[in-house]
Write an enzyme that holds these catalytic residues in place. Structure first.
Site, PDB file in Angstrom:
ATOM      1  N   HIS A   1      22.745 -14.436  93.998  1.00  0.00           N
ATOM      2  CA  HIS A   1      23.294 -15.852  93.589  1.00  0.00           C
ATOM      3  C   HIS A   1      24.559 -15.314  92.642  1.00  0.00           C
ATOM      4  CE1 HIS A   1      20.209 -19.149  94.739  1.00  0.00           C
ATOM      5  NE2 HIS A   1      20.358 -17.904  95.530  1.00  0.00           N
TER       6      HIS A   1
ATOM      7  N   CYS B   1      18.089 -19.236  89.197  1.00  0.00           N
ATOM      8  CA  CYS B   1      19.055 -18.597  88.202  1.00  0.00           C
ATOM      9  C   CYS B   1      18.867 -19.345  86.777  1.00  0.00           C
ATOM     10  CB  CYS B   1      20.540 -19.084  88.938  1.00  0.00           C
ATOM     11  SG  CYS B   1      20.976 -18.344  90.224  1.00  0.00           S
TER      12      CYS B   1
ATOM     13  N   GLU C   1      25.226 -16.383  89.199  1.00  0.00           N
ATOM     14  CA  GLU C   1      24.761 -16.209  87.985  1.00  0.00           C
ATOM     15  C   GLU C   1      23.784 -14.891  88.021  1.00  0.00           C
ATOM     16  OE1 GLU C   1      24.568 -21.039  88.866  1.00  0.00           O
ATOM     17  OE2 GLU C   1      24.037 -18.920  90.069  1.00  0.00           O
TER      18      GLU C   1
ATOM     19  N   CYS D   1      20.263 -22.996  89.952  1.00  0.00           N
ATOM     20  CA  CYS D   1      19.071 -23.372  90.614  1.00  0.00           C
ATOM     21  C   CYS D   1      18.086 -22.972  89.728  1.00  0.00           C
ATOM     22  CB  CYS D   1      19.284 -22.669  92.133  1.00  0.00           C
ATOM     23  SG  CYS D   1      19.026 -21.036  92.024  1.00  0.00           S
TER      24      CYS D   1
END
Length: 160
Positions: A57, A90, A59, A87
Site C-alpha cells: 500500500h 497501514c 503508506e 486502512c
C-alpha cells in the site's frame, strides 16, 4: 514542522503520486509521502497489483523508503501525508513506525464509494479470535517461547 507551515505541497505530492501511478497501471489510486523538517524523505504509491504484494500500500511503501533513506526503523519527527485515510494495516504500520502525525485527503467512506471498503476489516479485528471469519489456533507455544526467552536474555538486542 511548525503549526503555521503550508502543508498543501506535501498533500498535493501524495495526490499526484496516487493519480500518476494508478494511471500507469501500477495499482490503486493511493499515494503517500513521509516528511521530516519540511522535506520529503519517502514517497510511496499503491503497488499491490504491479508488485504482486498485498502489503504494498502507499503508506507502507512510503514508510519503507523513508526508513531506508534515514537509516532507521523509527520515524519519530516525521509526518505522513496520504491521499486517503489509512486502512487498518497501514494505520498499524504508521503506529509501529512511530510517525508523529497523519494527514489524509480522502476518507475511508470515499474509498468505499469506489469499492475499496475496509469496514469489514475494522469489524473483524475488533472481534474475539474465535468469532473472526479467518480461523486461527495456537500451536507449539512451548517451543516458540524458547525464542522469546532467548530474546529476553539477549544482552545486545535492539529494542523496538
Amino acid at each position: 514542522m511548525d503549526a503555521s507551515a503550508d502543508r498543501s505541497p506535501f498533500m498535493r505530492r501524495a495526490i499526484e503520486l496516487s493519480r500518476t501511478h494508478m494511471l500507469a497501471g501500477e495499482g490503486g489510486p493511493f499515494g503517500a509521502v513521509v516528511v521530516r523538517d519540511g522535506r520529503i524523505v519517502g514517497e510511496g504509491w499503491n503497488r499491490v497489483t504491479s508488485a504482486c504484494d498485498p502489503t504494498a500500500h502507499a503508506e507502507i511503501t512510503a514508510i519503507r523508503e523513508a526508513c531506508r533513506a534515514l537509516g532507521t526503523f523509527e520515524l519519530r519527527g516525521c509526518e505522513i501525508y496520504t491521499s486517503c485515510e489509512p486502512c487498518p494495516m497501514c494505520l498499524a504500520a504508521i503506529y509501529w513506525a512511530r510517525l508523529d502525525r497523519i494527514w489524509y485527503a480522502n476518507t475511508r467512506q470515499d474509498a468505499a464509494g469506489i469499492r475499496f471498503d475496509d469496514a469489514w476489516l475494522y469489524h473483524e479485528v475488533a472481534l474475539p479470535l474465535g468469532e473472526r471469519s479467518l480461523p486461527s489456533a495456537q500451536l507449539m507455544r512451548d517451543e516458540a517461547l524458547e525464542a522469546f526467552r532467548a530474546w529476553d536474555a539477549k544482552p545486545d538486542k535492539t529494542p523496538y
